[in-house]
Enzyme design. Structure first.
Site, PDB file in Angstrom:
ATOM      1  N   SER A 142      42.649  11.820 -43.050  1.00 34.70           N
ATOM      2  CA  SER A 142      41.646  12.649 -43.734  1.00 34.70           C
ATOM      3  C   SER A 142      40.321  12.560 -43.007  1.00 34.70           C
ATOM      4  O   SER A 142      40.000  11.540 -42.390  1.00 34.70           O
ATOM      5  CB  SER A 142      41.471  12.187 -45.180  1.00 34.70           C
ATOM      6  N   ASP A 143      39.540  13.651 -43.068  1.00 34.80           N
ATOM      7  CA  ASP A 143      38.142  13.500 -42.709  1.00 34.80           C
ATOM      8  C   ASP A 143      37.545  12.528 -43.721  1.00 34.80           C
ATOM      9  O   ASP A 143      38.070  12.354 -44.820  1.00 34.80           O
ATOM     10  CB  ASP A 143      37.416  14.847 -42.748  1.00 34.80           C
ATOM     11  N   TRP A 144      36.456  11.886 -43.350  1.00 32.20           N
ATOM     12  CA  TRP A 144      35.916  10.795 -44.163  1.00 32.20           C
ATOM     13  C   TRP A 144      35.456  11.325 -45.535  1.00 32.20           C
ATOM     14  O   TRP A 144      34.478  12.056 -45.636  1.00 32.20           O
ATOM     15  CB  TRP A 144      34.773  10.125 -43.414  1.00 32.20           C
ATOM     16  N   GLY A 145      36.210  10.965 -46.580  1.00 32.48           N
ATOM     17  CA  GLY A 145      35.889  11.408 -47.932  1.00 32.48           C
ATOM     18  C   GLY A 145      36.530  12.723 -48.319  1.00 32.48           C
ATOM     19  O   GLY A 145      36.155  13.322 -49.328  1.00 32.48           O
ATOM     20  N   ALA A 146      37.530  13.177 -47.557  1.00 32.24           N
ATOM     21  CA  ALA A 146      38.131  14.500 -47.807  1.00 32.24           C
ATOM     22  C   ALA A 146      39.289  14.483 -48.791  1.00 32.24           C
ATOM     23  O   ALA A 146      39.803  15.543 -49.143  1.00 32.24           O
ATOM     24  CB  ALA A 146      38.597  15.120 -46.487  1.00 32.24           C
TER      25      ALA A 146
END
Length: 793
Positions: free
Chosen positions: A232-236
């Site tokens: 995941s993108d960070w926090g996605a």
């Protein structure tokens, strides 16, 4: 070692708790391991034009200081080199740096499409054309991974804006999705197999990327044969359990707030199966095993990497104008370097990709070292936000006393950044007024542009030269002087169109979206695909670039290799008086309109050659059936409409007959109802009814229902008028003060905080998932439930 077999054996020995643990990161920058089975934690760091490994004092948002590292030019620059070999070499350098710093995966490259010049992160992306982006990304990935280091191809997918990027719904028709927004990812996956693919924050046609089984499994793995992991993108992450079913392997960052427990509970209550968890974890274990394989010790130094950064900068600059042969500079001329960017260069973008350079040069000092007779004036302030007449007057006085002016201008740091988009294509007024005044005082003016994306050029006809360096990395000062003096011959060609004005762009009316959705009304017509089809005059076209020498194309040859497959050869000759490199661009397109709407031409090949004066070389390309194909939405597959096609390189053209499959007839009636796409207008205009027909279903509502309850996918901006929202915003204002001395970083952090979904606040390290549910309850006027959750992690 058979990594697949070994990974399955290790997963079979794991407890459910250990498996669940491997679906989330261990910290902000590391993937989890299982020590008892010899699986170590693996470090990931930001890239993609250098290594941004944070120091031991890393903050919870990953924004603070990082170790010194070679800063290469950004992708907006390197794409203009059209040089796969150079990108591979840059990748090798990045891979070696990762080895020295014990980094397993560098996060990049990014291959999102440049839908609009306004995207704040365009500097980090290659092109408006998916062929260029895919090929350059594949070369960079192969270079990095040749050293036994992984990459992360990002942001998958349709992440072409920064405004509300974490929640925006990208409404895009299937043809545009496949032909434009997924094509670069497809090329990079098939040609380079990156260790990881990073899913984006946004929604695509109503579904968050992290939970899209269509994207992460059906297309990425089953159609393209991807064999790595999706991170995941960070926090996605929007739904941890649905991630398991969609094919998302690793949630980043690790925040230790009960995510593992939700996986375990999901298995026990039957929402997911342990076999589904196993399938996800096996791929992650394969990646860990690959990262732990013994690798040769790096023999390179930072100095070696710095030399490579210079070479990349030299090869990526684009000479846009050279009236009366004002360039190259002559050493006996009195030269004025005007503009603070001559000394305080804009050399990279703002945001998560910001590198702490191992050294940083500037054009003025390099000009002095090169023996030029050079003087200097500021011209404007560093941030460029106010016009200072006394600085302009000083510059004009110097200009009148000089033979030639090199005026450095562009976009200051805070004008374009990750986290927010530009509102206009204009340069700062302070830069424009300076250029106008100096050019009036001395017409022998050359403008050197430092920026990450196209701008309007009202001064184009008032100056004699324009050199575009984009964001040229730490060695861009020396590269610029070498290019200005002719020590290096400019060879870059534009990898994106430079429109005359923002209103000319096809997405002008719909970018970045006024509500919940970004409607991609222009469909496949982004960049030159639109300008060619609608016959829109542009400032500089895709592929444009001058040289200090001249090149001639001749002797085109096209040989048929099989069904719709061809070998194409073009002879290129250096007809000038100095050596130079030249990129040959090969396009294909239908000779006449067919049933299915298509661009006039599409890039399907490029290669770069170095030629001495009078020297000739034959450049060779192979075209397969895909070079003539479109995506058929009725068959959900690539198809070919038969007829006469034109293959072109420069002024050379050759016609070939393509055998079709007849599947275009399935779309014939629909095409008749899409006149705005068969013959796009200027300015581009399409009704909701016509776009809805192309899209294939009813368009989603664009405004939030004011009576709908808030949930974890709402943003801080959404709840700003509630008591809890006001309380959080007040606290956030205090936190933002630490960035007051860095306007670009402050603007990025502020936009990120207000536009990220509440669930992503977990990244702060203080708000657990349960506490975020408490915030939601408070926003929904359930204070007792909310306070209880806020008090209990």
């Amino acid at each position: 070692m058979d990594l697949k077999k070994k990974a399955k054996e290790l997963v079979a020995q794991m407890t459910l708790e250990e498996k669940a643990k491997l679906t989330s990161g261990a910290s902000f920058w590391s993937a989890e391991g299982v020590e008892r089975l010899g699986l170590k934690r693996q470090t990931m760091t930001d890239g993609p034009h250098g290594l941004r490994k944070q120091t031991a004092t890393a903050d919870n948002l990953g924004l603070n200081d990082s170790i010194p590292s070679t800063c290469f030019p950004t992708a907006s620059a390197t794409a203009c080199s059209f040089d796969r070999k150079l990108m591979f070499k840059m990748g090798e350098s990045l891979g070696e740096k990762c080895l020295r710093e014990e980094v397993a995966v560098i996060l990049g490259p990014g291959v999102n499409m440049k839908r609009s010049p306004l995207c704040g992160r365009n500097f980090e992306y290659f092109s408006e054309d998916p062929y260029v982006a895919g090929e350059m990304a594949a070369a960079l990935i192969n270079g990095i991974q040749s050293k036994g280091v992984g990459t992360s191809l990002k942001h998958f997918a349709v992440n072409s804006q920064e405004s509300r990027r974490m929640t925006m719904n990208e409404v895009v028709d299937e043809r545009a999705l496949r032909e434009i927004y997924l094509a670069a990812f497809e090329t990079a996956v098939k040609k380079a197999q990156p260790w990881t693919v990073m899913c984006s924050y946004n929604r695509i046609n109503g579904e968050y990327a992290d939970v899209s089984r269509k994207l992460l499994t059906d297309i990425l793995r089953n159609e393209w044969g991807y064999d790595g992991i999706v991170v995941s993108d960070w926090g996605a992450v929007s739904n941890k359990l649905m991630d398991i079913k969609s094919g998302m392997n690793l949630e980043m960052p690790g925040v230790q707030d009960g995510a593992d427990k939700r996986i375990i509970e999901g298995v026990k209550n039957g929402e997911i199966t342990e076999e589904e968890v196993d399938a996800i974890v096996v791929k992650t274990v394969e990646m860990i095993l690959k990262a732990q394989e013994e690798k040769p010790r790096s023999r390179r130094t930072e100095r070696d990497d710095d030399k490579d950064a210079l070479e990349v900068a030299e090869s990526s600059a684009v000479l846009l104008k050279n009236e009366e042969g004002i360039l190259p500079l002559k050493k006996d001329e009195k030269i004025a370097f005007i503009g603070q960017m001559a000394k305080k260069r804009r050399y990279q973008g703002a945001g998560s990709s910001r590198i702490n350079p191992s050294y940083l040069d500037n054009a003025f000092d390099e000009a002095v070292s090169a023996g030029l007779r050079v003087s200097y004036a500021d011209g404007y302030t560093e941030d460029g936000r106010e016009v200072r007449q006394e600085l302009i007057d000083e510059a004009v006085k110097l200009a009148k006393d000089s033979d030639i002016i090199c005026l450095f201008a562009g976009l200051p740091d805070a004008y374009e950044s990750e986290g927010y988009d530009r509102k206009t294509m204009a340069m700062p007024e302070s830069h424009l007024k300076l250029i106008e005044a100096v050019a009036d005082a001395n017409p022998n003016t050359v403008v050197i542009l430092q920026l990450g994306s196209p701008v309007e050029l009202p001064f184009k006809d008032k100056v004699k030269g324009i050199l575009l360096s984009y964001l040229s990395g730490q060695a861009g000062g020396k590269a610029t002087v070498e290019l200005l003096t002719g020590e290096v011959n400019p060879s870059g060609r534009l990898a994106e169109t430079w429109p005359k004005r923002l209103a000319d762009t096809p997405a002008f009316e719909s970018y970045p979206g006024r509500g919940l959705n970004a409607f991609h009304r222009e469909s496949i017509y982004i960049g030159y695909r639109y300008y060619d089809k609608a016959k829109v005059e542009v400032e500089y076209p895709f592929g444009y670039g001058l040289s200090y020498t001249t090149f001639e194309y001749s002797d085109p040859e096209v040989d048929k290799l099989g069904n719709n497959r061809f070998n194409v050869r073009v002879k290129v000759r250096n007809t000038g008086k100095c050596a130079g490199s030249h990129a040959v661009l090969l396009f294909t397109g239908r000779k006449d309109d067919g049933i299915v709407f298509r661009p006039v031409r599409e890039l399907k090949g490029f290669d770069k050659v170095m030629l001495e004066p009078g020297e000739s070389k034959v450049v060779e390309f192979e075209l397969d059936e895909r070079a003539f194909a479109y995506f058929n939405t009725e068959t959900n597959d690539w198809a070919v409409e038969g007829g006469t096609y034109v293959i072109s390189a420069g002024d050379l053209k050759a016609e070939v007959e393509i055998t079709g499959d007849g599947k275009e007839k399935l779309l014939e009636e629909k095409m008749k109802k899409l006149p705005s796409y068969l013959h796009p207008s200027y300015p581009f205009d399409v009704t909701d009814k016509e776009f809805e027909l192309l899209y294939g279903k009813e368009l989603p509502a664009d405004q939030r229902d004011p009576d709908a309850p808030f949930d974890i996918n709402n943003t801080l901006y959404d709840i700003k008028d509630t008591f809890i929202g006001k309380t959080i915003i007040k606290a956030a204002g205090g936190m933002l003060k630490q960035y007051d001395k860095d306007p670009a970083m402050r603007a990025m952090v502020e936009a990120m905080m207000f536009e990220m979904p509440l669930r992503s606040l977990r990244m702060t390290g203080t708000l657990t998932y349960n506490r975020i549910l408490g915030i939601v309850d408070m926003a929904n006027k359930k204070p007792l439930k909310g306070i209880w959750k806020l008090l209990h992690k």
